[in-house]
Design a protein around this motif. Structure first.
Motif, PDB file in Angstrom:
ATOM      1  N   GLN A 109       0.838  -1.197   0.000  1.00  0.00           N
ATOM      2  CA  GLN A 109       0.000   0.000   0.000  1.00  0.00           C
ATOM      3  C   GLN A 109       0.877   1.252   0.000  1.00  0.00           C
ATOM      4  O   GLN A 109       1.990   1.264   0.543  1.00  0.00           O
ATOM      5  N   THR A 110       0.333   2.297  -0.613  1.00  0.00           N
ATOM      6  CA  THR A 110       1.073   3.561  -0.669  1.00  0.00           C
ATOM      7  C   THR A 110       1.393   4.083   0.726  1.00  0.00           C
ATOM      8  O   THR A 110       2.464   4.673   0.966  1.00  0.00           O
ATOM      9  N   SER A 111       0.468   3.845   1.645  1.00  0.00           N
ATOM     10  CA  SER A 111       0.678   4.328   3.016  1.00  0.00           C
ATOM     11  C   SER A 111       1.817   3.607   3.720  1.00  0.00           C
ATOM     12  O   SER A 111       2.309   4.082   4.748  1.00  0.00           O
ATOM     13  N   ASP A 112       2.226   2.450   3.159  1.00  0.00           N
ATOM     14  CA  ASP A 112       3.318   1.689   3.774  1.00  0.00           C
ATOM     15  C   ASP A 112       4.672   2.055   3.186  1.00  0.00           C
ATOM     16  O   ASP A 112       5.675   1.417   3.504  1.00  0.00           O
ATOM     17  N   LEU A 113       4.715   3.058   2.313  1.00  0.00           N
ATOM     18  CA  LEU A 113       5.950   3.435   1.628  1.00  0.00           C
ATOM     19  C   LEU A 113       6.493   4.754   2.159  1.00  0.00           C
ATOM     20  O   LEU A 113       5.742   5.680   2.493  1.00  0.00           O
ATOM     21  N   ALA A 114       7.816   4.804   2.217  1.00  0.00           N
ATOM     22  CA  ALA A 114       8.509   6.057   2.527  1.00  0.00           C
ATOM     23  C   ALA A 114       9.224   6.509   1.258  1.00  0.00           C
ATOM     24  O   ALA A 114       9.390   5.723   0.311  1.00  0.00           O
ATOM     25  N   GLU A 115       9.645   7.753   1.225  1.00  0.00           N
ATOM     26  CA  GLU A 115      10.289   8.274   0.016  1.00  0.00           C
ATOM     27  C   GLU A 115      11.698   8.744   0.322  1.00  0.00           C
ATOM     28  O   GLU A 115      11.958   9.373   1.354  1.00  0.00           O
ATOM     29  N   TYR A 116      12.592   8.395  -0.583  1.00  0.00           N
ATOM     30  CA  TYR A 116      13.973   8.866  -0.470  1.00  0.00           C
ATOM     31  C   TYR A 116      14.240   9.777  -1.656  1.00  0.00           C
ATOM     32  O   TYR A 116      13.950   9.443  -2.812  1.00  0.00           O
ATOM     33  N   THR A 117      14.840  10.946  -1.390  1.00  0.00           N
ATOM     34  CA  THR A 117      15.134  11.925  -2.436  1.00  0.00           C
ATOM     35  C   THR A 117      16.566  12.408  -2.280  1.00  0.00           C
ATOM     36  O   THR A 117      17.027  12.715  -1.165  1.00  0.00           O
ATOM     37  N   THR A 118      17.277  12.444  -3.421  1.00  0.00           N
ATOM     38  CA  THR A 118      18.622  13.010  -3.435  1.00  0.00           C
ATOM     39  C   THR A 118      18.816  13.722  -4.763  1.00  0.00           C
ATOM     40  O   THR A 118      18.760  13.109  -5.832  1.00  0.00           O
TER      41      THR A 118
END
Length: 248
Positions: A109-118
């Motif tokens: 689920q989308t709610s179970d995802l975190a985002e990494y940005t660099t």
């Protein structure tokens, strides 16, 4: 009367020797009487009646069709049946393997995802991934995650002087082969609408390494996944993170 053959003196017929000179007359031969026995007759052989010859069975014509299947036909039929059974068994086994590998996987689920940005690059990953403090001597800015299967997911992006992703992959494969690794898979993939590559290596130590790369505008974006099996490095949650890659 008989005369002596030596001196000529006459002697009677039954005299054994000559009375004058003593010559011994040869004994007369006595012919044996042939006696016929009542059993001497030739045996009478009763003639047995001749057996009547049985009529010869007519030989089956060579060209006459037979309703019974030949041995060769039976063998061919059995081989065909065995081949069909083996094929069905193989299909069933493949189905079990394919369904079994995804049996325990559940959609993320989308709610179970975190985002990494660099910089200009980002991707989403499961929240239960653990960030780990590892280093890559060739890529100092690399970050590392570990999932529930103890599979290590590394990401780095660098500026490259290579002219194409093909050249980068060739160098990577050459280096792997020189280290005793085996190439399991090389394929082209599409990520964020761009051409990418997916390479899987079986390492000399028995583990597996997967490289998923994108190359655009002189920048190389790489996911490096290391695990103890093919299933570990190609799991659904890893594919979800890779497919979420976004270059702005």
């Amino acid at each position: 009367m008989k005369k002596c053959p030596e001196c000529g003196n006459p002697s009677y017929d039954g005299a054994p020797v000559c009375g004058n000179c003593g010559y011994q007359f040869p004994k007369p031969k006595v012919a044996a009487r042939k006696q016929r026995s009542i059993f001497d007759g030739e045996p009478v052989v009763e003639k047995q009646p001749k057996k009547q010859k049985e009529p010869k069975k007519e030989k089956q014509k060579a060209n006459k069709p037979s309703n019974e299947p030949s041995v060769l036909e039976i063998i061919k039929e059995k081989k065909l049946i065995i081949g069909i059974i083996l094929l069905i068994t193989l299909i069933v086994i493949c189905g079990i393997v394919l369904t079994g590998s995804n049996k325990n996987s559940t959609p993320i689920q989308t709610s179970d995802l975190a985002e990494y940005t660099t910089g200009d690059f980002s991707f989403k990953y499961p929240k239960d991934w653990e960030k780990v403090n590892l280093t890559d001597t060739d890529h100092e800015t690399a970050i590392f995650f570990k999932n529930g299967n103890n599979t290590i997911i590394e990401h780095y992006n660098i500026t490259s002087s290579a002219t194409s992703l093909k050249d980068i992959n060739q160098q990577r494969i050459s280096l792997a082969l020189s280290s005793g690794d085996a190439v399991e898979l090389v394929e082209t993939v599409t990520l964020d609408g761009r051409n990418g590559s997916n390479i899987i290596l079986e390492n000399a130590d028995g583990n597996y390494t997967r490289y998923v790369s994108m190359f655009t505008d002189g920048k190389l974006y790489v996911f490096k996944v290391t695990g103890d099996s093919l299933n570990a490095i190609t799991s659904d949650n890893i594919n979800t993170a890779i497919n979420s890659a976004d270059i702005k």
